[in-house]
Design an enzyme around this catalytic site. Structure first.
Site, mmCIF file in Angstrom:
data_model
loop_
_atom_site.group_PDB
_atom_site.id
_atom_site.type_symbol
_atom_site.label_atom_id
_atom_site.label_comp_id
_atom_site.label_asym_id
_atom_site.label_seq_id
_atom_site.Cartn_x
_atom_site.Cartn_y
_atom_site.Cartn_z
ATOM 1 N N THR A 258 0.835 -1.304 -0.018
ATOM 2 C CA THR A 258 -0.075 -0.124 0.152
ATOM 3 C C THR A 258 0.898 1.379 0.022
ATOM 4 O O THR A 258 2.105 1.325 0.189
ATOM 5 C CB THR A 258 -0.876 0.056 1.282
ATOM 6 O OG1 THR A 258 0.043 0.037 2.613
ATOM 7 C CG2 THR A 258 -1.670 -1.052 1.231
ATOM 8 N N ASP A 259 0.172 2.513 -0.378
ATOM 9 C CA ASP A 259 0.980 3.568 -0.319
ATOM 10 C C ASP A 259 0.801 4.460 1.012
ATOM 11 O O ASP A 259 0.001 3.693 1.979
ATOM 12 C CB ASP A 259 0.468 4.243 -1.681
ATOM 13 C CG ASP A 259 -1.113 4.883 -1.504
ATOM 14 O OD1 ASP A 259 -1.714 4.683 -0.731
ATOM 15 O OD2 ASP A 259 -1.664 5.352 -2.617
ATOM 16 N N ALA A 260 1.269 5.626 1.162
ATOM 17 C CA ALA A 260 1.087 6.294 2.509
ATOM 18 C C ALA A 260 -0.481 6.657 2.867
ATOM 19 O O ALA A 260 -0.925 6.685 3.805
ATOM 20 C CB ALA A 260 1.711 7.729 2.384
#
Length: 155
Positions: free
Chosen positions: A26-28
């Protein structure tokens, strides 16, 4: 070598796979990073080949076999993805793989990503068979042709 008993198997056994979204994917914002979809596609394709009965070392270079020792190479020449909904850590998804042989040297892998039965993404990846030394188009291997043929059966 592909065993004869595979002729009677249901393609669903090697074309429908399940996975869980992990934190590192996942990203931030906690949403799956777009590149992960393509990584999942390749992993799904590899797992499908293995479940079907094709050894990965017969298709992909390894630490023991380099590209020039393989009969063919299968580079990606086109890919596209569509994202309909975000995915988050812990989501369980089903990945359905559909195949389409285009001609004697190329095929498309189509992936549908589903969560709770609803399609949340899709990808199309086109591969072309080439000679690993000359880098010229060549016919697909017998193993890949058989996998494509049996995978394209309606299930």
């Amino acid at each position: 070598m592909i065993d004869r008993f595979l002729d009677k198997r249901n393609p669903r056994e090697w074309l429908c796979l399940k996975r869980t979204v992990r934190f590192g994917e996942t990203d931030a914002a906690g949403v799956v990073h777009f590149l992960e979809l393509f990584r999942w596609c390749h992993e799904t394709w590899e797992e499908s080949l293995e479940k079907y009965g094709i050894a990965l070392k017969d298709i992909f270079p390894t630490n023991e076999i380099n590209t020039s020792q393989l009969d063919i190479a299968l580079p990606v020449v086109h890919c596209e993805a569509n994202y309909f909904q975000p995915l988050y850590v812990g989501d369980t998804i089903n990945i359905e793989l559909e195949t389409e042989k285009i001609n004697e040297s190329s095929f498309v892998l189509r992936f549908k990503f589903k969560k709770n039965g609803e399609q949340i993404g899709s990808t199309n990846i086109k591969h072309v068979s080439i000679n690993p030394i000359t880098r010229k188009k060549c016919a697909l291997s017998k193993q890949i042709n058989l996998w494509l043929h049996e995978s394209s059966s309606n299930f």
